[in-house]
Design an enzyme around this catalytic site. Sequence first.
Site, short mmCIF file in Angstrom:
data_model
loop_
_atom_site.label_atom_id
_atom_site.label_comp_id
_atom_site.label_asym_id
_atom_site.label_seq_id
_atom_site.Cartn_x
_atom_site.Cartn_y
_atom_site.Cartn_z
N GLY A 52 54.04 10.55 -17.76
CA GLY A 52 53.84 9.73 -16.56
C GLY A 52 52.74 10.31 -15.67
N THR A 79 61.17 11.69 -8.88
CA THR A 79 60.45 12.93 -9.11
C THR A 79 60.48 13.73 -7.83
OG1 THR A 79 58.97 11.88 -10.69
CG2 THR A 79 58.08 13.76 -9.46
N1 ASP Z 1 56.73 9.16 -11.59
C1 ASP Z 1 57.68 9.52 -12.61
C2 ASP Z 1 57.19 9.06 -13.93
O1 ASP Z 1 56.59 8.01 -14.03
C3 ASP Z 1 59.03 9.00 -12.40
C4 ASP Z 1 59.51 8.88 -10.98
O2 ASP Z 1 59.00 9.44 -10.07
O3 ASP Z 1 60.45 8.18 -10.73
O4 ASP Z 1 57.45 9.72 -14.91
#
Ligand code: ASP
Length: 340
Positions: free
Chosen positions: A231, A201
């Site tokens: 998420g 992200t």
């Molecule tokens: N935090 C994000 C989610 O859980 C994904 C990520 O940052 O890799 O959707």
Amino acid sequence: MSTRRKFLQASVLGSAAILTDEKVLAGTGKRKNTIDQPVVVSTWDFGKTANIAAWEILNKKGRAVDAVEAGVRVPEADPDNQTIGYGGMPDRDGYVTLDACIMDEFYNCGSVMALQHIVHPISVARLVMEKTPHIVLAGDGALQFALANGFKKENLLTPESEKAWKEWLKEAKYEPEINIENRLYDKDKDPMPGGPDNHDTIGMLAMDAKGNLGGACTTSGMAFKMHGRVGDSPIIGAGLYVDNEIGAATSSGVGEEVIRIVGSHLVVELMRQGYKPEAACKEAVQRIIKRSPEKSKKIQVGFVALNKKGEYGAYALQKGFSYSVRSNAVEKVFRSKSIY
Ligand code: ASP
């Protein structure tokens, strides 16, 4: 350990890069604050390119919230970035659903969850913040709002991401219990669990020339998630938190673990207690380990934080997490420290 000892320990564990200093002005005995501001800090290596767009605004004395919005729009529009915006990996049913949120220096915030067909969810989140009495719009309602405000409906599924999804479908067992992040993590092939190939992200934090803070966070979420899964990234307090008195924090990694501990808010509150950014991020990561020591070895979560002195730092569960910084004094990608 006594609270005082903990506090001292936290203060000693400084940020990866401390650019603030108080200097005595020669002959006057007065102290001048030499905070290196403005500054922008964002998750991962690709944050470096996003920081350039944010810096253009910060450098012209623009507002932090404008800078972070402009900054994260860069990876949102990049089809080669398969974890954010256009070109993001779809869910199990082949839909690209995006999560984003934004927060300014006045605790104003806006968020969109599971938004489809819009390249720039961060700008929709900003409009939710500014044009509605609400904080969160989700799914069809968020799309309807975006279209009513002039955003264009587009197909976000690129041939590359469609191919990856079809590949995944060959083996996929359509069961909600499947632990997607474990499936994606193959130690032999991928030395960086939660690394660029899996799920990343962009979280971006900035302090502007006036010393005000802003933050933005945007993602396509975990690849091949259940349809409708949201998420940490669009959840104020989990994936992002900004408190203009104290500092700001953001996260990347397995969102479910971040939501459980309301991670970014926790990091900011730890900074309020006197923790330096890196120490606050480390404490939050340790909270995740405490809940599930075994699981924590197989997943990635990383936090990045920025305080009101312009100090920044990060900490992650696994090696491989990085963050990018741009200020007058520095333009650099830092490797985050990690527990494992
Ligand atoms: N935090 C994000 C989610 O859980 C994904 C990520 O940052 O890799 O959707």
